[in-house]
Scaffold this motif. Structure first.
Motif, mmCIF file in Angstrom:
data_model
loop_
_atom_site.group_PDB
_atom_site.id
_atom_site.type_symbol
_atom_site.label_atom_id
_atom_site.label_comp_id
_atom_site.label_asym_id
_atom_site.label_seq_id
_atom_site.Cartn_x
_atom_site.Cartn_y
_atom_site.Cartn_z
ATOM 1 N N ALA A 74 4.523 6.170 -8.493
ATOM 2 C CA ALA A 74 5.527 5.786 -9.796
ATOM 3 C C ALA A 74 4.745 4.977 -10.881
ATOM 4 C CB ALA A 74 6.620 4.773 -9.306
ATOM 5 N N LEU A 75 3.853 4.006 -10.544
ATOM 6 C CA LEU A 75 3.156 3.346 -11.513
ATOM 7 C C LEU A 75 2.287 4.243 -12.194
ATOM 8 C CD1 LEU A 75 2.380 -0.036 -9.542
ATOM 9 C CD2 LEU A 75 3.860 0.127 -11.376
ATOM 10 N N ALA A 76 1.679 4.978 -11.616
ATOM 11 C CA ALA A 76 0.562 5.925 -12.259
ATOM 12 C C ALA A 76 1.323 6.817 -13.007
ATOM 13 C CB ALA A 76 -0.210 6.753 -11.178
ATOM 14 N N ALA A 77 2.432 7.364 -12.699
ATOM 15 C CA ALA A 77 3.164 8.169 -13.507
ATOM 16 C C ALA A 77 3.519 7.555 -14.564
ATOM 17 C CB ALA A 77 4.369 8.678 -12.804
ATOM 18 N N THR A 78 4.022 6.432 -14.822
ATOM 19 C CA THR A 78 4.312 5.636 -15.915
ATOM 20 C C THR A 78 3.274 5.441 -17.010
ATOM 21 O OG1 THR A 78 5.813 4.300 -14.706
ATOM 22 C CG2 THR A 78 5.292 3.370 -16.746
ATOM 23 N N ALA A 79 1.936 5.148 -16.209
ATOM 24 C CA ALA A 79 0.900 5.037 -16.963
ATOM 25 C C ALA A 79 0.356 6.304 -17.704
ATOM 26 C CB ALA A 79 -0.516 4.330 -16.369
ATOM 27 N N HIS A 80 0.626 7.543 -16.954
ATOM 28 C CA HIS A 80 0.219 8.771 -17.215
ATOM 29 C C HIS A 80 0.919 9.197 -18.456
ATOM 30 C CE1 HIS A 80 -1.974 9.755 -13.400
ATOM 31 N NE2 HIS A 80 -2.758 8.973 -14.264
ATOM 32 N N SER A 81 2.292 8.477 -18.686
ATOM 33 C CA SER A 81 3.085 8.900 -19.814
ATOM 34 C C SER A 81 2.687 8.450 -21.083
ATOM 35 C CB SER A 81 4.535 8.766 -19.618
ATOM 36 O OG SER A 81 4.521 7.103 -19.351
ATOM 37 N N GLY A 82 1.610 7.474 -21.190
ATOM 38 C CA GLY A 82 1.114 6.782 -22.219
ATOM 39 C C GLY A 82 1.401 5.259 -22.480
ATOM 40 N N ARG A 83 2.270 4.972 -21.584
ATOM 41 C CA ARG A 83 2.834 3.507 -21.679
ATOM 42 C C ARG A 83 2.481 2.683 -20.251
ATOM 43 N NH1 ARG A 83 9.024 4.207 -23.215
ATOM 44 N NH2 ARG A 83 8.666 2.016 -23.850
ATOM 45 N N GLU A 84 1.679 1.633 -20.566
ATOM 46 C CA GLU A 84 1.227 1.095 -19.416
ATOM 47 C C GLU A 84 2.210 0.299 -18.951
ATOM 48 O OE1 GLU A 84 -1.515 -0.296 -16.706
ATOM 49 O OE2 GLU A 84 -1.772 1.424 -18.087
ATOM 50 N N PRO A 85 2.515 0.169 -17.466
ATOM 51 C CA PRO A 85 3.483 -0.731 -16.852
ATOM 52 C C PRO A 85 3.287 -2.294 -17.227
ATOM 53 C CG PRO A 85 2.684 0.858 -15.392
ATOM 54 C CD PRO A 85 1.585 0.499 -16.588
ATOM 55 N N VAL A 86 4.368 -2.930 -17.577
ATOM 56 C CA VAL A 86 4.552 -4.488 -17.624
ATOM 57 C C VAL A 86 5.456 -4.944 -16.551
ATOM 58 C CG1 VAL A 86 5.118 -6.302 -18.932
ATOM 59 C CG2 VAL A 86 4.143 -4.184 -20.264
ATOM 60 N N PHE A 87 4.704 -5.622 -15.572
ATOM 61 C CA PHE A 87 5.304 -6.233 -14.389
ATOM 62 C C PHE A 87 6.145 -7.395 -15.032
ATOM 63 C CE2 PHE A 87 1.803 -3.941 -12.934
ATOM 64 C CZ PHE A 87 2.136 -3.390 -11.711
ATOM 65 N N LEU A 88 7.532 -7.277 -14.161
ATOM 66 C CA LEU A 88 8.568 -8.199 -14.566
ATOM 67 C C LEU A 88 8.503 -9.126 -13.420
ATOM 68 C CD1 LEU A 88 11.162 -6.161 -16.099
ATOM 69 C CD2 LEU A 88 9.286 -7.287 -17.198
ATOM 70 N N ASN A 120 0.855 -1.311 0.049
ATOM 71 C CA ASN A 120 0.063 -0.047 -0.058
ATOM 72 C C ASN A 120 0.839 1.462 -0.012
ATOM 73 O OD1 ASN A 120 0.989 -0.317 2.592
ATOM 74 N ND2 ASN A 120 -1.071 0.263 3.598
ATOM 75 N N SER A 121 2.227 1.240 -0.446
ATOM 76 C CA SER A 121 3.020 2.329 -0.589
ATOM 77 C C SER A 121 2.772 3.417 -1.459
ATOM 78 C CB SER A 121 4.410 1.751 -0.970
ATOM 79 O OG SER A 121 5.414 2.758 -1.027
ATOM 80 N N LYS A 122 2.485 4.668 -1.062
ATOM 81 C CA LYS A 122 1.990 5.725 -1.903
ATOM 82 C C LYS A 122 3.361 5.929 -2.926
ATOM 83 C CE LYS A 122 0.860 10.709 -1.355
ATOM 84 N NZ LYS A 122 0.733 11.907 -0.324
ATOM 85 N N VAL A 123 4.521 5.725 -2.600
ATOM 86 C CA VAL A 123 5.587 5.688 -3.528
ATOM 87 C C VAL A 123 5.431 4.983 -4.821
ATOM 88 C CG1 VAL A 123 7.945 5.495 -3.968
ATOM 89 C CG2 VAL A 123 7.204 6.656 -1.715
ATOM 90 N N ILE A 124 5.247 3.740 -4.734
ATOM 91 C CA ILE A 124 4.948 2.781 -5.760
ATOM 92 C C ILE A 124 3.665 3.097 -6.492
ATOM 93 C CG2 ILE A 124 4.710 0.236 -6.286
ATOM 94 C CD1 ILE A 124 6.111 -0.466 -3.835
ATOM 95 N N GLY A 125 2.559 3.339 -5.812
ATOM 96 C CA GLY A 125 1.305 3.726 -6.509
ATOM 97 C C GLY A 125 1.524 4.953 -7.323
#
Length: 480
Positions: free
Chosen positions: A232-246, A225-230
């Motif tokens: 960072a993932l939202a920022a990646t998605a907002h750039s137009g590129r959906e995160p791909v989890f490794l 439930n970390s705010k930092v991770i949430g």
């Protein structure tokens, strides 16, 4: 026994007034009273001081960082609850540059507690008190930019860890500890860390780094439930590129090679979003953030602190959900970080009560008081030795006067001896009141005094019954 009779100089004399009724206050009795009062006040003061020092709050310094981190906010919230509820143990946070700096502060004995990461070198003097929370490693790559209908990100870009060779990985966070975490993961998959460029990023820099293609993948570590991770993932998605989890599919093997890590799983939808992030469960590794105590801190203090910590957790959860992640430490002997004895006693339900902790002190204190009382009684008896010796001498003198009174032929001498006997009686009574002699000695003395007075009365009656002496006429001279 009627001591008034002992003051009578003869049977035919009027009964005298008891001289004790008109005696002035005796300095010895006053001094004894003052000494007793001072001793009582000293005892009360000692008990009060001992209670104050035993019950006054203990303040423990806790090293935590970095500034504005989730750990610091959680510790500050706990410290406020401790102070507001007037707990016996308080916390004073000391802000550091991160878990490594906190561990260094604990190692140098500059602090009592510290928040450290389990995957970093642990100081030898550290003893675990609680698991503050568990962090998971989240590794992802920006997928292909969506055009028209959403396309699978896996169709292009990085889809597993082995593809990170020769790439740039953005490590989120101000501490360099996550760079070491990335190196452990890369080595597990046979990727040379030297071939992977490490780019340290703040959360606010993620969107620009992804948009400008400065990084090919990103790594963050924190609670689910970390705010930092949430963010960072939202920022990646907002750039137009959906995160791909490794996923770290070799998490069990990695945990076996590195005991400070554990195999974990990120459940589907753990980070929200639409679509859900991640869409399916993702395997990863986790490590713990510990509250550790310096070896040497009182076990009872840590036991009280641990109890307060888990009691305050419910209160802090309303303001900081991360408090729900606080867990009890591992009390097994083979734990990564040895548990602190006071914390183990609380966890195992073997916490010692006040009497258990201080029974030995109370017992030895009672023995000390008893010994002190005995020593005081001996010393007081020693100080009254002269009085007892004087009383013995006066009793012997009284017996000598008793023998002399039976042979005395002069009323004046008998009166003088009786006056001296009265003075001896006064001294004996004073000696008895001051504790110089006991009641048995006073009784024996009184019997001797009564015999003396009887002898004086009998001698006076005998002398009064004798005819007055005839004057001696001078002899006439003989005529030759």
């Amino acid at each position: 026994m009627d001591f008034k009779r002992l003051f009578a100089r003869s049977m035919d004399e009027p009964e005298p007034v008891d001289p004790l009724l008109h005696a002035s206050p005796r300095p010895v009795r006053r001094r004894t009273t003052l000494i007793s009062l001072a001793a009582i006040l000293a005892l009360v003061g000692t008990i009060s001081a001992a209670y104050y020092f035993a019950m006054r709050p203990a303040t423990l310094k806790i090293a935590v960082g970095p500034q504005a981190s989730d750990d610091l906010r959680l510790v500050q919230g706990l410290a406020q609850v401790f102070a507001r509820e007037r707990n016996i143990v308080r916390m004073r946070p000391i802000v550091t540059d991160g878990p490594a700096a906190s561990a260094a502060a604990l190692k140098s004995d500059a602090t009592d507690l510290a928040v450290i990461r389990g995957d970093l070198p642990v100081p030898r003097n550290a003893r675990s008190v609680a698991v503050l929370h568990k962090n998971v490693a989240v590794l992802w790559a920006p997928g292909r930019a969506a055009t028209g209908k959403r396309k699978k990100a896996a169709a292009a870009g990085i889809t597993n860890i082995t593809q990170l060779a020769g790439k740039r990985v953005g490590v989120i966070g101000r501490t360099e500890a996550n760079a070491g975490l990335l190196e452990v993961i890369l080595r597990q998959y046979g990727v040379d860390p030297a071939r992977v460029e490490n780019v340290q990023l703040a959360v606010g820099e993620v969107a620009e780094a992804v948009r400008a293609r400065k990084v090919d993948a990103l790594l963050a570590a924190g609670p689910l439930n970390s705010k930092v991770i949430g963010e960072a993932l939202a920022a990646t998605a907002h750039s137009g590129r959906e995160p791909v989890f490794l996923g770290i599919d070799s998490s069990e093997a990695l945990a076996a090679n590195h005991p400070s890590y554990e195999s974990a799983s990120i459940p589907a939808g753990a980070f929200g979003g639409a679509p859900a992030r991640p869409e399916t469960d993702v395997k990863t590794i986790s490590f713990s953030h510990y509250i550790v105590a310096r070896d040497g801190v009182s076990d009872s203090t840590i036991a009280s602190f641990t109890q307060q910590l888990f009691t305050a957790r419910q209160t802090v959860m309303t303001e900081n959900p991360l408090a729900a992640k606080i867990e009890t430490p591992d009390t097994d002997k083979d734990a990564v970080i040895p548990v602190q004895a006071g914390a183990a006693a609380y966890v195992d339900g073997e916490e010692r009560s006040f009497l258990d902790r201080y029974s030995d002190l109370i017992w030895f204190s009672l023995m000390g008081l008893s010994a002190t009382g005995s020593l005081g009684a001996w010393f007081a008896s020693y100080l009254r030795k002269d009085e007892r010796n004087s009383n013995v001498s006066q009793r012997d003198r009284l017996l000598d006067m008793l023998a002399a009174a039976r042979r005395c032929d002069a009323q004046d001498e008998l009166d003088a001896m009786q006056t001296e006997a009265d003075a001896i009686l006064r001294d004996a009574l004073n000696c008895y009141e001051n504790g110089g002699i006991d009641s048995a000695a006073l009784t024996a003395f009184s019997i001797a005094l009564e015999q003396f007075h009887n002898a004086v009365v009998d001698r006076k009656m005998l002398l009064a019954a004798l005819p007055p002496p005839q004057p001696i006429r001078p002899a006439r001279p003989q005529v030759v």
